[in-house]
Write a protein that holds these residues in place. Structure first.
Motif, PDB file in Angstrom:
ATOM      1  N   LEU A   1       0.797  -1.339   0.059  1.00 19.23           N
ATOM      2  CA  LEU A   1      -0.026   0.036   0.005  1.00 19.23           C
ATOM      3  C   LEU A   1       0.958   1.253  -0.110  1.00 19.23           C
ATOM      4  O   LEU A   1       0.406   2.358  -0.137  1.00 19.23           O
ATOM      5  N   SER A   2       2.104   1.240   0.270  1.00 21.55           N
ATOM      6  CA  SER A   2       3.111   2.303   0.359  1.00 21.55           C
ATOM      7  C   SER A   2       4.301   1.858  -0.268  1.00 21.55           C
ATOM      8  O   SER A   2       4.865   0.741  -0.652  1.00 21.55           O
ATOM      9  N   ASP A   3       5.074   2.973  -0.667  1.00 16.23           N
ATOM     10  CA  ASP A   3       6.415   2.877  -1.179  1.00 16.23           C
ATOM     11  C   ASP A   3       7.247   2.316  -0.063  1.00 16.23           C
ATOM     12  O   ASP A   3       7.126   2.548   0.931  1.00 16.23           O
ATOM     13  N   ASP A   4       8.455   1.854  -0.420  1.00 18.84           N
ATOM     14  CA  ASP A   4       9.420   1.297   0.347  1.00 18.84           C
ATOM     15  C   ASP A   4       9.938   2.505   1.118  1.00 18.84           C
ATOM     16  O   ASP A   4      10.135   3.715   0.580  1.00 18.84           O
ATOM     17  N   PRO A   5      10.121   2.384   2.393  1.00 21.36           N
ATOM     18  CA  PRO A   5      10.709   3.525   3.058  1.00 21.36           C
ATOM     19  C   PRO A   5      12.017   4.253   2.849  1.00 21.36           C
ATOM     20  O   PRO A   5      11.966   5.227   3.287  1.00 21.36           O
ATOM     21  N   MET A   6      12.823   3.665   2.056  1.00 20.66           N
ATOM     22  CA  MET A   6      14.078   4.136   1.692  1.00 20.66           C
ATOM     23  C   MET A   6      14.382   3.954   0.322  1.00 20.66           C
ATOM     24  O   MET A   6      14.236   2.849   0.018  1.00 20.66           O
ATOM     25  N   PRO A   7      15.291   5.030  -0.149  1.00 21.14           N
ATOM     26  CA  PRO A   7      15.490   4.742  -1.668  1.00 21.14           C
ATOM     27  C   PRO A   7      16.874   3.831  -1.574  1.00 21.14           C
ATOM     28  O   PRO A   7      17.472   3.230  -0.193  1.00 21.14           O
ATOM     29  N   THR A   8      16.992   2.916  -2.512  1.00 17.52           N
ATOM     30  CA  THR A   8      18.236   2.166  -2.666  1.00 17.52           C
ATOM     31  C   THR A   8      19.370   2.451  -3.378  1.00 17.52           C
ATOM     32  O   THR A   8      19.208   3.102  -4.644  1.00 17.52           O
ATOM     33  N   ASP A   9      20.441   2.783  -2.912  1.00 14.86           N
ATOM     34  CA  ASP A   9      21.640   3.082  -3.616  1.00 14.86           C
ATOM     35  C   ASP A   9      22.190   1.954  -4.535  1.00 14.86           C
ATOM     36  O   ASP A   9      21.738   0.749  -4.530  1.00 14.86           O
ATOM     37  N   ALA A  10      22.950   2.668  -5.720  1.00 17.23           N
ATOM     38  CA  ALA A  10      23.260   1.916  -6.861  1.00 17.23           C
ATOM     39  C   ALA A  10      24.029   0.773  -6.395  1.00 17.23           C
ATOM     40  O   ALA A  10      24.086  -0.378  -6.798  1.00 17.23           O
ATOM     41  N   SER A  11      24.758   0.984  -5.462  1.00 15.32           N
ATOM     42  CA  SER A  11      25.805  -0.064  -5.126  1.00 15.32           C
ATOM     43  C   SER A  11      25.009  -1.323  -4.329  1.00 15.32           C
ATOM     44  O   SER A  11      25.837  -2.283  -4.155  1.00 15.32           O
ATOM     45  N   HIS A  12      23.916  -1.072  -3.931  1.00 14.10           N
ATOM     46  CA  HIS A  12      23.088  -2.289  -3.117  1.00 14.10           C
ATOM     47  C   HIS A  12      22.307  -3.142  -4.150  1.00 14.10           C
ATOM     48  O   HIS A  12      21.799  -4.100  -3.714  1.00 14.10           O
ATOM     49  N   ILE A  13      22.205  -2.687  -5.444  1.00 16.47           N
ATOM     50  CA  ILE A  13      21.370  -3.233  -6.483  1.00 16.47           C
ATOM     51  C   ILE A  13      22.143  -4.659  -6.976  1.00 16.47           C
ATOM     52  O   ILE A  13      23.184  -4.256  -7.454  1.00 16.47           O
ATOM     53  N   ILE A  14      21.518  -5.750  -6.923  1.00 16.27           N
ATOM     54  CA  ILE A  14      22.314  -7.106  -7.265  1.00 16.27           C
ATOM     55  C   ILE A  14      21.910  -6.997  -8.945  1.00 16.27           C
ATOM     56  O   ILE A  14      22.864  -7.418  -9.718  1.00 16.27           O
ATOM     57  N   GLY A  15      20.668  -6.777  -9.431  1.00 13.52           N
ATOM     58  CA  GLY A  15      20.470  -6.974 -10.916  1.00 13.52           C
ATOM     59  C   GLY A  15      19.098  -6.836 -11.016  1.00 13.52           C
ATOM     60  O   GLY A  15      18.163  -6.619 -10.258  1.00 13.52           O
ATOM     61  N   LYS A  16      18.805  -6.754 -12.518  1.00 12.55           N
ATOM     62  CA  LYS A  16      17.473  -6.539 -12.888  1.00 12.55           C
ATOM     63  C   LYS A  16      16.774  -7.952 -12.979  1.00 12.55           C
ATOM     64  O   LYS A  16      17.325  -8.874 -13.612  1.00 12.55           O
TER      65      LYS A  16
END
Lengths: 375, 163
Positions: B102-117
């Motif tokens: 029902l709501s957006d995730d509470p914090m943005p995610t840094d590029a360094s934490h992204i594993i993949g698409k």
């Protein structure tokens, strides 16, 4: 020969098949946050875990009946617990990640003046069992402070506010800064109130699987209502109306950037540790003004120290860190906006151990004054 | 004759199926694709508990609103898979949300934490790892494989001796 080859092939395929299935049987889970509310008529509770995110739990239009006013910053007030109204909420983290709960109390605009609240938590198995009824003040003859007052006073000391006994510590109150007694009293109360607000804004943290009891303790502050605490009569201040929100989510640490600049003319070795002792730094890191933050990848906590170089790191607010310079051979010391900081620590060189909240977010390594004097 | 024929068919079907599974797993490993078992319904109806998501590394610049990504939580404690709702190219962060939340995730995610698409997903396969019986299954399969191989070798030897 051909049959033997077939046998070997079948065996190899079988083993590889089992290994392939094992790969899928050992996959890491991917999860997200989830919230679930379960509110009973008397004892509120909610659990949260990892399925989906939902709106926060809410206790709507809670009536907080208060019999009399009291003073939370008064160490001599022993009847605080008897006139406070306590809301007890059971909470449990069912998820596999560390969670946090933020409690927000909102007052109705038509409330009488003076409502205050104090939020704290205890592990489930040590929680004080209590209900939400107001104890009968006239029947209470206790002369010792209750659990809630003790918890509030302990909180105040963490913010460097020592509760004063208003009846006996006039000297202490007189010693507070301010032009007159009334001004000093107001200053002290404002400091204690600020400590209360800062404390109530804190997140309550839950490890995976942890259960806690969250207490919201309400009272009417003596200095803000036109009523005095009278243990001999049933003085009723009236009913206050509040809404309490419990917002649950995954733990989100807050970071601040710490800039460390070597203003000394020589190169030095700076090392950074995260627990204030031995855990070498992990996190984002940047050297110089033009580069971007990236994951720290060196070893031994070494973060740089070339002459004139500025290093930026991210420190979690409230986490102590330890910063060292390699050896006493370097005529340098640490400074922040307030002046010199840190200590010499034998052959280990200059050391500071503190939090970013206390030190600020800028530290310089400066040449010692004695060394800069003309020979 | 008939029994041998049925056994042969079963064995051949198993070999073909096993070879496909092995080839699929090998392609995933060699291509650097990462797989995760979906533990929650936060991305329902697109992803359900028990699905396996296969994600491939993607440059931050190629990420766009609507992409589903897997990423580490900011405190490094676990992995979540949600949809991008906003890309902040300046700060190199993405804002995400579960489709069912029902709501957006509470914090943005840094590029360094992204594993993949997300590349693709398969249903139900994730229950293997999500269930407590995952390890038990491995042990059973390993046991059956050892027994079958041993039986196969014994029979082969016996046939040789008889001949």
């Amino acid at each position: 020969m051909q049959k033997k080859s077939k046998t070997i092939f079948t065996a190899v395929v079988t083993v590889l098949f089992v290994l392939s299935v094992s790969y899928f049987a050992l996959l890491a889970p991917t999860t997200a946050w989830y919230y679930q509310e379960d509110t009973t008529s008397r004892n509120y509770s909610f659990t949260f875990g990892d399925f989906k995110m939902e709106e926060e739990a809410r206790v709507d239009d809670l009536t907080v009946p208060l019999r009399a006013a009291t003073r939370f910053a008064d160490a001599g007030e022993v009847l605080f617990d008897e006139v406070a109204h306590v809301v007890k909420v059971d909470a449990e983290n069912l998820g596999g990640v560390k969670g946090q709960v933020v409690v927000n109390v909102q007052e109705d605009d038509n409330n009488p003046a003076g409502l205050k609240w104090f939020i704290y938590d205890t592990p489930q198995n040590t929680a004080t069992v209590t209900d939400n009824e107001i104890p009968d003040v006239t029947a209470n003859t206790t002369a010792t402070k209750g659990a809630y007052k003790t918890a509030i006073e302990t909180m105040l000391t963490q913010y460097s506010v020592t509760p004063l006994d208003y009846k006996t510590d006039q000297t202490a109150i007189n010693a507070l800064s301010g032009a007159s007694y009334d001004a000093k009293y107001e200053t002290y109360n404002a400091t204690a109130s600020a400590a209360l607000d800062a404390h109530n804004a804190q997140k309550i943290l839950f490890d995976p699987g942890e259960e806690k009891v969250i207490y919201v303790v309400f009272w009417a502050e003596y200095g803000e209502v036109e009523s005095s605490l009278d243990v001999s009569s049933a003085v009723t201040l009236g009913n206050y109306s509040v809404d309490i929100d419990f917002e649950a989510g995954p733990y989100m640490p807050e970071y601040q950037t710490l800039s460390i600049t070597n203003t000394y003319s020589g190169d030095i070795n700076m090392r950074l540790y995260l627990d204030g002792s031995t855990t070498q730094y992990t996190g984002l890191y940047k050297v110089g003004s033009g580069s971007t933050m990236q994951e720290y990848s060196a070893s031994g906590g070494l973060i740089g120290g070339i002459a004139g170089q500025t290093v930026e790191v991210q420190i979690e607010v409230g986490t102590p860190f330890k910063l060292t310079v390699a050896s006493t051979g370097f005529p340098v010391h640490f400074e922040n906006a307030s002046g010199g900081i840190g200590t010499v620590s034998g052959v280990s060189g200059k050391v500071i151990t503190d939090t970013i909240s206390n030190l600020g977010n800028r530290i310089n390594i400066v040449q010692d004054a004695a060394q800069s004097q003309e020979p | 004759m008939k029994r041998v024929s049925i056994l042969r068919i079963v064995r051949n079907v198993f070999l073909i199926a096993a070879t496909l599974v092995i080839a699929f797993t090998a392609v995933m490993l060699v291509s650097g694709t990462k797989a995760f078992a979906v533990e929650s319904d936060s991305m329902s109806p697109r992803l359900h508990r028990g699905d396996v998501v296969f994600v491939r590394r993607a440059d931050f610049d190629t990420l766009a609103k609507g992409d589903i990504i897997s990423a580490h939580f900011p405190n490094g404690d676990g992995i979540f898979t949600h949809r991008i709702i906003l890309v902040d190219a300046e700060k190199k962060q993405v804002y995400t949300r579960g489709d069912y939340n029902l709501s957006d995730d509470p914090m943005p995610t840094d590029a360094s934490h992204i594993i993949g698409k997300l590349w693709f997903s398969l249903p139900y396969l994730g229950f293997l790892s999500l269930s407590a019986q995952g390890f038990t299954l491995i042990y059973i399969l390993l046991g059956v494989a050892i027994v079958l191989i041993a039986v196969r070798f014994i029979f082969a030897r016996r046939r040789k001796t008889d001949c």
